[in-house]
Design a protein around this motif. Structure first.
Motif, PDB file in Angstrom:
ATOM      1  N   ARG A 199       6.403  41.431  -8.186  1.00  0.00           N
ATOM      2  CA  ARG A 199       7.140  41.235  -9.536  1.00  0.00           C
ATOM      3  C   ARG A 199       6.531  40.712 -10.791  1.00  0.00           C
ATOM      4  N   GLU A 200       5.725  39.926 -10.415  1.00  0.00           N
ATOM      5  CA  GLU A 200       4.609  39.416 -11.611  1.00  0.00           C
ATOM      6  C   GLU A 200       3.626  40.399 -12.192  1.00  0.00           C
ATOM      7  N   VAL A 201       3.312  41.189 -11.165  1.00  0.00           N
ATOM      8  CA  VAL A 201       2.300  42.324 -11.678  1.00  0.00           C
ATOM      9  C   VAL A 201       3.020  43.350 -12.655  1.00  0.00           C
ATOM     10  N   SER A 202       4.410  43.507 -12.107  1.00  0.00           N
ATOM     11  CA  SER A 202       5.270  44.500 -13.079  1.00  0.00           C
ATOM     12  C   SER A 202       5.575  43.769 -14.409  1.00  0.00           C
ATOM     13  N   GLN A 203       5.871  42.572 -14.502  1.00  0.00           N
ATOM     14  CA  GLN A 203       6.088  41.780 -15.636  1.00  0.00           C
ATOM     15  C   GLN A 203       4.771  42.069 -16.462  1.00  0.00           C
ATOM     16  N   ARG A 204       3.331  41.829 -15.773  1.00  0.00           N
ATOM     17  CA  ARG A 204       2.209  41.755 -16.742  1.00  0.00           C
ATOM     18  C   ARG A 204       2.134  43.117 -17.156  1.00  0.00           C
ATOM     19  N   LEU A 205       2.171  44.268 -16.239  1.00  0.00           N
ATOM     20  CA  LEU A 205       2.030  45.464 -16.944  1.00  0.00           C
ATOM     21  C   LEU A 205       2.723  45.828 -18.009  1.00  0.00           C
ATOM     22  N   HIS A 206       4.227  45.452 -17.847  1.00  0.00           N
ATOM     23  CA  HIS A 206       5.131  45.549 -18.884  1.00  0.00           C
ATOM     24  C   HIS A 206       4.625  44.987 -20.275  1.00  0.00           C
ATOM     25  N   ARG A 207       4.133  43.702 -20.163  1.00  0.00           N
ATOM     26  CA  ARG A 207       3.562  42.963 -21.341  1.00  0.00           C
ATOM     27  C   ARG A 207       2.473  43.921 -21.866  1.00  0.00           C
ATOM     28  N   ILE A 208       1.729  44.310 -21.246  1.00  0.00           N
ATOM     29  CA  ILE A 208       0.612  45.027 -21.573  1.00  0.00           C
ATOM     30  C   ILE A 208       0.900  46.535 -22.524  1.00  0.00           C
ATOM     31  N   GLU A 209       2.098  47.085 -21.597  1.00  0.00           N
ATOM     32  CA  GLU A 209       2.456  48.451 -22.149  1.00  0.00           C
ATOM     33  C   GLU A 209       3.229  47.946 -23.461  1.00  0.00           C
ATOM     34  N   GLN A 210       3.914  47.160 -23.560  1.00  0.00           N
ATOM     35  CA  GLN A 210       4.601  46.862 -24.790  1.00  0.00           C
ATOM     36  C   GLN A 210       3.623  46.539 -26.079  1.00  0.00           C
ATOM     37  N   GLY A 211       2.314  46.128 -25.706  1.00  0.00           N
ATOM     38  CA  GLY A 211       1.412  45.789 -26.618  1.00  0.00           C
ATOM     39  C   GLY A 211       1.505  44.471 -27.162  1.00  0.00           C
ATOM     40  N   GLU A 212       2.019  43.691 -26.239  1.00  0.00           N
ATOM     41  CA  GLU A 212       2.202  42.036 -26.585  1.00  0.00           C
ATOM     42  C   GLU A 212       0.772  41.500 -26.870  1.00  0.00           C
ATOM     43  N   GLU A 213       0.530  40.959 -28.089  1.00  0.00           N
ATOM     44  CA  GLU A 213      -0.914  40.258 -28.098  1.00  0.00           C
ATOM     45  C   GLU A 213      -1.445  39.179 -27.265  1.00  0.00           C
ATOM     46  N   SER A 214       0.065  38.689 -26.886  1.00  0.00           N
ATOM     47  CA  SER A 214      -0.181  37.280 -26.233  1.00  0.00           C
ATOM     48  C   SER A 214       0.253  37.475 -24.784  1.00  0.00           C
ATOM     49  N   PHE A 215      -0.592  38.694 -24.233  1.00  0.00           N
ATOM     50  CA  PHE A 215      -0.119  38.873 -22.824  1.00  0.00           C
ATOM     51  C   PHE A 215      -0.718  37.949 -21.853  1.00  0.00           C
ATOM     52  N   HIS A 216      -1.672  37.014 -22.242  1.00  0.00           N
ATOM     53  CA  HIS A 216      -2.136  36.319 -21.339  1.00  0.00           C
ATOM     54  C   HIS A 216      -1.497  35.002 -21.136  1.00  0.00           C
ATOM     55  N   ALA A 217      -0.366  34.931 -21.811  1.00  0.00           N
ATOM     56  CA  ALA A 217       0.461  33.448 -21.922  1.00  0.00           C
ATOM     57  C   ALA A 217       1.265  33.600 -20.642  1.00  0.00           C
TER      58      ALA A 217
END
Length: 64
Positions: free
Chosen positions: A46-64
């Protein structure tokens, strides 16, 4: 503009164009490595999915 000046300008621009292309590619490779590390550090699917989603959405702070 004469043909010689035009060709001379193109020759002068090529090293700069190649340098900018190299910088861009280097940045993209570094960014992909960061993304890979960020996703690999996920604790569960689930966390993998959330992280991939953040990257795909172009969130600058995806490391947060």
């Amino acid at each position: 503009m004469t043909m010689e000046k035009s060709l001379g300008h193109t020759k002068q621009q090529n090293p700069l164009t190649r340098f900018v292309a190299w910088l861009t590619e280097s940045f993209e490779r570094a960014q992909m490595r960061d993304h890979d590390r960020y996703v690999a550090a996920a604790g569960n699917p689930r966390e993998v999915s959330q992280r991939l989603h953040r990257i795909e959405q172009g969130e600058e702070s995806f490391h947060a």
